[in-house]
Design a protein around this motif. Structure first.
Motif, mmCIF file in Angstrom:
data_model
loop_
_atom_site.group_PDB
_atom_site.id
_atom_site.type_symbol
_atom_site.label_atom_id
_atom_site.label_comp_id
_atom_site.label_asym_id
_atom_site.label_seq_id
_atom_site.Cartn_x
_atom_site.Cartn_y
_atom_site.Cartn_z
ATOM 1 N N TRP A 42 0.841 -1.202 0.000
ATOM 2 C CA TRP A 42 0.000 0.000 0.000
ATOM 3 C C TRP A 42 0.874 1.249 0.000
ATOM 4 O O TRP A 42 0.600 2.209 -0.720
ATOM 5 N N MET A 43 1.952 1.227 0.791
ATOM 6 C CA MET A 43 2.875 2.365 0.852
ATOM 7 C C MET A 43 3.545 2.603 -0.499
ATOM 8 O O MET A 43 3.905 3.732 -0.832
ATOM 9 N N ALA A 44 3.705 1.539 -1.297
ATOM 10 C CA ALA A 44 4.326 1.680 -2.610
ATOM 11 C C ALA A 44 3.397 2.362 -3.612
ATOM 12 O O ALA A 44 3.819 3.230 -4.377
ATOM 13 N N TRP A 45 2.127 1.986 -3.605
ATOM 14 C CA TRP A 45 1.191 2.516 -4.605
ATOM 15 C C TRP A 45 0.522 3.813 -4.186
ATOM 16 O O TRP A 45 0.246 4.677 -5.017
ATOM 17 N N ASN A 46 0.293 3.972 -2.902
ATOM 18 C CA ASN A 46 -0.437 5.142 -2.422
ATOM 19 C C ASN A 46 0.173 6.475 -2.856
ATOM 20 O O ASN A 46 -0.539 7.357 -3.350
ATOM 21 N N PRO A 47 1.508 6.707 -2.730
ATOM 22 C CA PRO A 47 2.059 8.028 -3.059
ATOM 23 C C PRO A 47 2.093 8.356 -4.548
ATOM 24 O O PRO A 47 2.497 9.470 -4.910
ATOM 25 N N VAL A 48 1.702 7.415 -5.397
ATOM 26 C CA VAL A 48 1.664 7.701 -6.836
ATOM 27 C C VAL A 48 0.774 8.917 -7.111
ATOM 28 O O VAL A 48 1.046 9.714 -8.014
ATOM 29 N N LEU A 49 -0.280 9.075 -6.321
ATOM 30 C CA LEU A 49 -1.178 10.220 -6.508
ATOM 31 C C LEU A 49 -0.416 11.528 -6.336
ATOM 32 O O LEU A 49 -0.567 12.464 -7.145
ATOM 33 N N ALA A 50 0.404 11.614 -5.288
ATOM 34 C CA ALA A 50 1.156 12.842 -5.026
ATOM 35 C C ALA A 50 2.260 13.049 -6.062
ATOM 36 O O ALA A 50 2.474 14.169 -6.545
ATOM 37 N N ILE A 51 2.953 11.967 -6.405
ATOM 38 C CA ILE A 51 4.076 12.061 -7.357
ATOM 39 C C ILE A 51 3.618 12.659 -8.677
ATOM 40 O O ILE A 51 4.227 13.597 -9.209
ATOM 41 N N PHE A 52 2.532 12.141 -9.217
ATOM 42 C CA PHE A 52 2.107 12.599 -10.537
ATOM 43 C C PHE A 52 1.341 13.909 -10.484
ATOM 44 O O PHE A 52 1.297 14.643 -11.470
ATOM 45 N N SER A 53 0.763 14.241 -9.347
ATOM 46 C CA SER A 53 0.189 15.584 -9.193
ATOM 47 C C SER A 53 1.305 16.625 -9.206
ATOM 48 O O SER A 53 1.163 17.699 -9.810
ATOM 49 N N LEU A 54 2.431 16.306 -8.562
ATOM 50 C CA LEU A 54 3.593 17.200 -8.588
ATOM 51 C C LEU A 54 4.147 17.344 -10.003
ATOM 52 O O LEU A 54 4.500 18.440 -10.441
ATOM 53 N N LEU A 55 4.201 16.232 -10.740
ATOM 54 C CA LEU A 55 4.688 16.301 -12.124
ATOM 55 C C LEU A 55 3.740 17.106 -13.009
ATOM 56 O O LEU A 55 4.184 17.881 -13.863
ATOM 57 N N ILE A 56 2.443 16.914 -12.815
ATOM 58 C CA ILE A 56 1.468 17.688 -13.588
ATOM 59 C C ILE A 56 1.648 19.179 -13.304
ATOM 60 O O ILE A 56 1.616 20.015 -14.223
ATOM 61 N N GLY A 57 1.855 19.537 -12.035
ATOM 62 C CA GLY A 57 2.093 20.936 -11.689
ATOM 63 C C GLY A 57 3.346 21.480 -12.356
ATOM 64 O O GLY A 57 3.362 22.616 -12.855
ATOM 65 N N THR A 58 4.409 20.673 -12.404
ATOM 66 C CA THR A 58 5.659 21.086 -13.047
ATOM 67 C C THR A 58 5.458 21.309 -14.541
ATOM 68 O O THR A 58 5.937 22.299 -15.108
ATOM 69 N N TYR A 59 4.755 20.390 -15.202
ATOM 70 C CA TYR A 59 4.527 20.507 -16.645
ATOM 71 C C TYR A 59 3.620 21.695 -16.962
ATOM 72 O O TYR A 59 3.855 22.427 -17.930
ATOM 73 N N LEU A 60 2.577 21.899 -16.165
ATOM 74 C CA LEU A 60 1.690 23.045 -16.389
ATOM 75 C C LEU A 60 2.450 24.358 -16.214
ATOM 76 O O LEU A 60 2.267 25.306 -16.986
ATOM 77 N N HIS A 61 3.301 24.413 -15.208
ATOM 78 C CA HIS A 61 4.081 25.625 -14.933
ATOM 79 C C HIS A 61 5.010 25.950 -16.097
ATOM 80 O O HIS A 61 5.164 27.121 -16.488
ATOM 81 N N GLY A 62 5.619 24.916 -16.683
ATOM 82 C CA GLY A 62 6.543 25.144 -17.783
ATOM 83 C C GLY A 62 5.872 25.331 -19.132
ATOM 84 O O GLY A 62 6.490 25.832 -20.073
#
Length: 463
Positions: free
Chosen positions: A99-119
């Motif tokens: 669960w600890m392995a899959w759960n943070p995927v939500l945060a990881i890709f939300s951060l990446l989406i924010g980075t891509y939108l910003h750029g």
């Protein structure tokens, strides 16, 4: 009567979001091991082939169990449902690691989406990447919970739509620079395989083990094609097909993407934009207008993997609660049988992770849980295999045992060290703390369940 069985092609589609897991690690791996980052993915996918054969075999041995958490909890459990002994703890702890392995995927890709939108969008330049990621995460989590609250029908629909386009942006953005001549083979062949500062001492071996642990988190995650083995129309025939083609697709995409980035941008170019090198690739290949379209498709694929993680981690949390390894409130479902409370808990936790973390830091912590889950599950496979020959020959249990020992202690030591090296002892210990946060939850669940059973024996009615 309509059959609930799936074809091997449908099993393949389930795992199509996995290649997206390369995105947080492109720049991180290039920074540590340079050109060798391409070979890291080859080695990790090869490991995935061998491990996933064991998991597919496990799935056929225990068709009533579900996923890595289910297998371990089926092997390590008390002598009776009332027993809360070390076996039950091990089963629950492994499930928690998964669960600890899959759960943070939500945060990881939300951060990446924010980075891509910003750029990508100049108007967002006045906002920080973190604030954009927080807004994106809040919107995505809310929408996905609403979509999935009535069960898999709505979620499966959006998942299937996004799965069709999941690989397109990765493949297109990797191939176009090669076709247009922007890809320079000299960026790969004219430089050292490892950075000039690399040496084969204990420190660098631990770093490599940590990198391989993080690569496993990304490149071996297509075990989803294996764990659905009992659902295939012809499990013994369909499972090898699904495993082979899923592994082949992952091998091609992971190696292709890393190779294209290194060859087009060079190691230094990647390090200038470590979390969004694909945005640079898109601008080089298509200009700003074309990059906008391809990156939108890329972000749609990121939502696919967020969707997969939300469903998988909430179901894992609910199954742990049903097994009595987590507080029973997390076992509750709505009238559609969906663990909405678990989903909301996961969304809140990931919102906090977005606020305090970076993609690579969260991957490193998340990989710690995946190492634990893989290690314990592979040991459970060794313990359960016996002389059976179902999918794999009986000696395959020794392959499982070998990868168990690779995960624990080698990968575990590596991932802890690389956490400490990058972010200091405190963040490294936070990863360990989250892992062992399971202990008070488990003790509370034990008290809750044993107390209820005592009341039932005494003839007291419980709700």
């Amino acid at each position: 009567m309509k059959s609930n069985k799936i074809s091997w092609k449908q099993g393949l589609v389930i795992a199509l979001g996995v290649p997206m897991l390369i995105l947080p690690n492109i720049g991180y791996f290039a920074g540590y091991v340079g050109v060798f980052s391409i070979i890291v993915w080859m080695l990790s996918i090869s490991q995935g082939f061998l491990q996933n054969i064991a998991y597919g075999d496990f799935a056929l041995m225990y068709p009533e169990a579900r996923g890595l958490p289910g297998y371990v909890q089926a092997i390590f459990k008390g002598k009776s449902p009332e027993d809360y002994d070390i076996n039950k703890f091990i089963g629950g702890f492994s499930a928690w690691g998964y669960w600890m392995a899959w759960n943070p995927v939500l945060a990881i890709f939300s951060l990446l989406i924010g980075t891509y939108l910003h750029g990508m969008i100049p108007a967002l330049g006045s906002f920080s990447e973190k604030s954009i990621s927080l807004v994106a995460g809040a919107v995505i989590f809310t929408v996905l919970i609403i979509i999935n609250r009535k069960g898999l029908s709505g979620g499966a629909m959006i998942g299937n739509i996004l799965a069709v386009v999941a690989l397109i942006p990765l493949v297109v953005l990797s191939i176009v620079p090669i076709v247009t001549g922007q890809f320079q083979l000299s960026n790969i062949t004219a430089v050292s395989l490892f950075p000039e500062t690399w040496s084969w001492d204990v420190t660098h071996i631990l770093i490599l083990l940590g990198i391989m642990a993080m690569a496993q988190w990304s490149a071996c995650a297509w075990e989803t094609a294996a764990v659905y083995a009992p659902d295939y129309e012809k499990p013994k025939k369909d499972l090898p097909k699904a495993l082979f083609f899923c592994g082949l697709i992952c091998l091609v995409t992971f190696v292709l993407v890393q190779t294209a980035c290194v060859g087009t941008l060079g190691i230094q170019g990647i390090l200038e934009e470590p979390y969004s090198p694909m945005l640079l690739m898109a601008k080089m290949s298509f200009g700003n207008a074309g990059a906008f379209v391809t990156v939108i498709m890329l972000m749609a694929s990121m939502i696919l993997i967020i969707q997969t993680a939300l469903l998988g981690s909430s179901q894992a949390m609910q199954s742990m609660a049903v097994e009595g390894n987590l507080p029973k409130v997390l076992a509750e479902t709505n009238k559609y049988g969906v663990p909405v409370k678990a989903m909301i808990s996961i969304a809140i936790l990931n919102f906090v992770l977005i606020f305090i973390g970076t993609p690579s830091a969260i991957v490193a912590g998340s990989a710690m849980g995946y190492v634990i889950a893989n290690g314990i599950t592979l040991f459970a496979y060794f313990k359960a295999k016996g002389d059976q020959k179902i999918l794999a020959p009986k000696w395959w249990k020794y392959v499982g045992l070998g990868f168990c020992m690779l995960n624990i202690p080698l990968y575990l030591a590596g991932i802890f060290y690389i956490n400490k090296l990058d972010y200091g002892m405190a963040p490294a210990l936070i990863g360990v703390l989250v892992l062992f946060l399971f202990v008070p939850f488990w003790l509370y669940a034990r008290k809750e369940n044993t107390g209820k059973k005592k009341m039932l024996k005494a003839g007291v009615k419980t709700s």
